[in-house]
Design a protein around this motif. Sequence first.
Motif, mmCIF file in Angstrom:
data_model
loop_
_atom_site.group_PDB
_atom_site.id
_atom_site.type_symbol
_atom_site.label_atom_id
_atom_site.label_comp_id
_atom_site.label_asym_id
_atom_site.label_seq_id
_atom_site.Cartn_x
_atom_site.Cartn_y
_atom_site.Cartn_z
ATOM 1 N N GLY A 73 21.327 5.702 89.907
ATOM 2 C CA GLY A 73 22.035 6.001 88.669
ATOM 3 C C GLY A 73 22.626 7.392 88.632
ATOM 4 O O GLY A 73 23.821 7.561 88.331
ATOM 5 N N PRO A 74 21.854 8.438 88.944
ATOM 6 C CA PRO A 74 22.427 9.791 88.930
ATOM 7 C C PRO A 74 23.554 9.985 89.945
ATOM 8 O O PRO A 74 24.525 10.696 89.675
ATOM 9 C CB PRO A 74 21.229 10.683 89.277
ATOM 10 C CG PRO A 74 20.030 9.880 88.924
ATOM 11 C CD PRO A 74 20.413 8.460 89.137
ATOM 12 N N VAL A 75 23.447 9.343 91.093
ATOM 13 C CA VAL A 75 24.499 9.469 92.106
ATOM 14 C C VAL A 75 25.790 8.832 91.599
ATOM 15 O O VAL A 75 26.880 9.396 91.750
ATOM 16 C CB VAL A 75 24.045 8.809 93.431
ATOM 17 C CG1 VAL A 75 25.159 8.805 94.447
ATOM 18 C CG2 VAL A 75 22.815 9.496 93.968
ATOM 19 N N ILE A 76 25.670 7.663 90.972
ATOM 20 C CA ILE A 76 26.849 6.974 90.453
ATOM 21 C C ILE A 76 27.474 7.785 89.324
ATOM 22 O O ILE A 76 28.701 7.903 89.241
ATOM 23 C CB ILE A 76 26.470 5.551 89.990
ATOM 24 C CG1 ILE A 76 26.071 4.712 91.197
ATOM 25 C CG2 ILE A 76 27.610 4.897 89.232
ATOM 26 C CD1 ILE A 76 25.463 3.381 90.853
ATOM 27 N N GLN A 77 26.659 8.367 88.468
ATOM 28 C CA GLN A 77 27.189 9.193 87.387
ATOM 29 C C GLN A 77 27.893 10.423 87.943
ATOM 30 O O GLN A 77 28.941 10.837 87.433
ATOM 31 C CB GLN A 77 26.071 9.607 86.442
ATOM 32 C CG GLN A 77 25.567 8.481 85.580
ATOM 33 C CD GLN A 77 24.390 8.901 84.710
ATOM 34 O OE1 GLN A 77 23.866 10.001 84.856
ATOM 35 N NE2 GLN A 77 23.968 8.012 83.818
ATOM 36 N N SER A 80 31.246 9.249 89.320
ATOM 37 C CA SER A 80 32.175 8.851 88.273
ATOM 38 C C SER A 80 32.665 10.075 87.489
ATOM 39 O O SER A 80 33.796 10.081 87.003
ATOM 40 C CB SER A 80 31.540 7.838 87.336
ATOM 41 O OG SER A 80 30.431 8.403 86.669
ATOM 42 N N SER A 81 31.842 11.110 87.374
ATOM 43 C CA SER A 81 32.302 12.312 86.678
ATOM 44 C C SER A 81 33.354 13.056 87.483
ATOM 45 O O SER A 81 34.174 13.791 86.930
ATOM 46 C CB SER A 81 31.110 13.235 86.386
ATOM 47 O OG SER A 81 30.623 13.796 87.592
#
Length: 84
Positions: A73-77, A80-81
């Motif tokens: 989740g943190p990697v995807i966020q 995406s940021s």
Amino acid sequence: MISILAQERLLGAALGSVFAGVVVFEQRKSLHRSISENYPPTTQSPVRKPVLAKKSGPEFSHLWNRAIDQTFGPVIQAFSSRGW
């Protein structure tokens, strides 16, 4: 834009990985073939029960999806940021 040198390195790494994968696959296939030719099948082995029963399938998949979401989740966020 990624530089030409980086593109060439990525292409080389990708092609090298594919080539190594094909070589390993062919070696395993020939090894399996030689073993099966040298050792004829004996009596049938007993059928094993599946490790995960059908009941626990949806529960396991739910736990798996939650673990993946929490891990990546943190990697995807972060991606995406940055607009990826």
